[in-house]
Design an enzyme around this catalytic site. Structure first.
Site, PDB file in Angstrom:
ATOM      1  N   TYR A 142       0.826  -1.209   0.000  1.00 27.89           N
ATOM      2  CA  TYR A 142       0.000   0.000   0.000  1.00 27.89           C
ATOM      3  C   TYR A 142       0.864   1.265   0.000  1.00 27.89           C
ATOM      4  O   TYR A 142       0.413   2.329  -0.429  1.00 27.89           O
ATOM      5  CB  TYR A 142      -0.890   0.041   1.247  1.00 27.89           C
ATOM      6  CG  TYR A 142      -2.213  -0.671   1.106  1.00 27.89           C
ATOM      7  CD1 TYR A 142      -2.267  -2.029   0.836  1.00 27.89           C
ATOM      8  CD2 TYR A 142      -3.415   0.021   1.255  1.00 27.89           C
ATOM      9  CE1 TYR A 142      -3.477  -2.684   0.720  1.00 27.89           C
ATOM     10  CE2 TYR A 142      -4.624  -0.634   1.145  1.00 27.89           C
ATOM     11  CZ  TYR A 142      -4.651  -1.987   0.879  1.00 27.89           C
ATOM     12  OH  TYR A 142      -5.857  -2.623   0.768  1.00 27.89           O
ATOM     13  N   ASP A 245      -6.175  -7.130   4.198  1.00 30.90           N
ATOM     14  CA  ASP A 245      -7.314  -6.501   3.529  1.00 30.90           C
ATOM     15  C   ASP A 245      -8.198  -7.581   2.915  1.00 30.90           C
ATOM     16  O   ASP A 245      -9.419  -7.589   3.090  1.00 30.90           O
ATOM     17  CB  ASP A 245      -6.805  -5.543   2.443  1.00 30.90           C
ATOM     18  CG  ASP A 245      -7.951  -4.868   1.708  1.00 30.90           C
ATOM     19  OD1 ASP A 245      -8.891  -4.411   2.376  1.00 30.90           O
ATOM     20  OD2 ASP A 245      -7.906  -4.818   0.457  1.00 30.90           O
ATOM     21  N   ASP A 249     -12.146  -9.290   4.441  1.00 30.67           N
ATOM     22  CA  ASP A 249     -13.400  -9.336   3.669  1.00 30.67           C
ATOM     23  C   ASP A 249     -13.909 -10.769   3.632  1.00 30.67           C
ATOM     24  O   ASP A 249     -15.099 -11.033   3.796  1.00 30.67           O
ATOM     25  CB  ASP A 249     -13.183  -8.846   2.220  1.00 30.67           C
ATOM     26  CG  ASP A 249     -13.411  -7.349   2.064  1.00 30.67           C
ATOM     27  OD1 ASP A 249     -13.153  -6.605   3.034  1.00 30.67           O
ATOM     28  OD2 ASP A 249     -13.840  -6.920   0.972  1.00 30.67           O
TER      29      ASP A 249
HETATM   30  C1  IPM Z   1     -10.356  -1.321   3.976  1.00 28.53           C
HETATM   31  C2  IPM Z   1     -10.640  -0.728   2.627  1.00 28.53           C
HETATM   32  C3  IPM Z   1      -9.480   0.196   2.249  1.00 28.53           C
HETATM   33  C4  IPM Z   1      -8.215  -0.623   2.223  1.00 28.53           C
HETATM   34  C5  IPM Z   1      -9.687   0.933   0.916  1.00 28.53           C
HETATM   35  C6  IPM Z   1     -10.969   1.725   0.896  1.00 28.53           C
HETATM   36  C7  IPM Z   1      -8.512   1.805   0.582  1.00 28.53           C
HETATM   37  O1  IPM Z   1     -10.837  -1.725   1.688  1.00 28.53           O
HETATM   38  O2  IPM Z   1     -10.275  -0.542   4.957  1.00 28.53           O
HETATM   39  O3  IPM Z   1     -10.229  -2.533   4.088  1.00 28.53           O
HETATM   40  O4  IPM Z   1      -7.922  -1.274   1.215  1.00 28.53           O
HETATM   41  O5  IPM Z   1      -7.496  -0.609   3.219  1.00 28.53           O
HETATM   42 MN    MN Z   2     -10.781  -3.732   2.492  1.00 30.06          MN
END
Ligand code: IPM
Ligand code: MN
Length: 351
Positions: A142, A245, A249
């Site tokens: 990132y 990340d 999810d």
């Molecule tokens: C998260 C989101 C963010 C990330 C995005 C919106 C930049 O997906 O907080 O997980 O990738 O960190």
């Molecule tokens: Mn995310």
């Protein structure tokens, strides 16, 4: 207790879900005699429209001066569909994480009793899941060097980690494991990536300082599979920014909806609390988004200030709302779908 909370609603459904968390927190403050002052500030597309910057200095000043930050969501389709946009809302989120030194993102995964049978995963696999993914938040791909070469025909992003970045995250992981099931899993891709090999080396060297913690090392691709097959095998997972990340999810499926998962970001300065979901622009302004992830993020905030009874009450009314079907459309399954604001009102009233 007196709390001064910076309120960063952000984009999309951010303002709507934040409103519910404020309602719930104010109800808690009234019941337990606390005083909360909210200081709103702009981030994301809303801030770009205002001053051309997704995380303006004025917003940073508000966050630094606050006891904690409650954050909604960031992102707007008008930028997603324009790869040439110079300034993007997400840059605001990354800048905020970096400037506030929020190097560790705590993302718990747990189940809600009344939702277990609604999960696409079998009850016996998920019931009793209680794990925390500790995602590194201010390093890795990132924040590594990125760019284009060959006249724009080659693009690169670099995954860079310094030993100290891994050490401070792993330390939090070990400490967290000590307060829970005493199991730590370092998730990486050490069979391919050099940065992952540094992760392993660093974590291995720390094992002797935490003799009670059982440490394992697993590859991220395998964990992507095991996480939904045997989530109960995990206690605390530590992992790099991008892997965390993706895995968080995925882990939200265990709980039942992205709209349920809270998080806390901690580090050097003010802590920040935010739902793990994005800005869900298709739902913006419609009063249909699930506010529970943000409400539960507020519960994490109270807990971190030692207000455990307050946090427990929020969690218990959330469970009650789920059990009684006071849910938004993502969880309604043909039953009555309540509005975002109705769920917030119900929770505040029940507190
Ligand atoms: C998260 C989101 C963010 C990330 C995005 C919106 C930049 O997906 O907080 O997980 O990738 O960190
Ligand atoms: Mn995310």
């Amino acid at each position: 207790m007196k709390l001064n909370i910076a309120l960063l609603a952000g984009d999309g459904i951010g303002p709507e879900v934040i409103d519910q968390a404020v309602k719930v927190s104010n109800a808690i403050a009234t019941k337990f005699n606390h005083e909360i002052s909210w200081t709103p500030a702009l981030t994301g597309a809303a801030a770009i429209d205002d001053c051309g910057e997704p995380y303006p200095d004025s917003t940073h000043a508000v966050c630094e001066a606050a006891d904690a930050v409650l954050f909604g969501a960031i992102g707007h389709p008008r930028f997603d569909n324009d790869p040439s946009a110079k300034v993007r809302p997400e840059q605001g989120l990354l800048k905020m994480r970096q400037k506030l030194g929020l190097f560790a993102n705590v993302r718990p995964t747990f189940t809600f009793p009344s939702l277990i049978d609604k999960s696409p995963l079998k009850r016996e696999r998920i019931e009793g899941t209680d794990l925390i993914i500790l995602r590194e938040l201010t390093g890795g791909v990132y924040f590594g060097e990125r760019g284009r070469k060959d006249d724009g025909n080659t693009a690169f992003d670099t995954m860079t980690y310094k030993r100290e970045e891994i050490t401070r995250l792993a330390k939090k992981g070990f400490e967290l494991a000590m307060t829970r099931g005493k199991k730590l899993c370092c998730v990486d891709k050490a069979n391919v990536l050099e940065s992952s090999r540094l992760w392993r080396e660093t974590v291995q060297a720390m094992e002797k300082d935490y003799p009670e913690v059982e440490v394992s090392y697993e590859f991220v691709d395998a964990v992507a599979m095991r996480l939904v097959q045997w989530p109960k095998a995990y206690d605390v997972i530590i992992t790099a920014n991008l892997f965390g990340d993706i895995l968080t999810d995925e882990a939200s499926v265990i709980s039942g909806s992205m709209g349920l998962m809270p998080s806390a970001s901690v580090g050097e300065k003010t802590k920040l609390y935010e739902p793990i979901h994005g800005s869900y622009p298709q739902a913006a302004g419609k009063d249909i988004a699930n506010p529970l992830a943000t409400v539960l993020s507020a519960a994490m905030l109270f807990e971190d200030f030692g207000l455990t009874e307050e946090a427990a009450l929020i969690r218990s009314v959330v469970n009650k709302s789920l059990a009684e079907g006071i849910v938004t459309e993502d969880l309604a399954e043909g039953g009555k779908a309540y509005k975002t604001s109705e769920v917030g009102d119900w929770l505040a009233k029940n507190i």
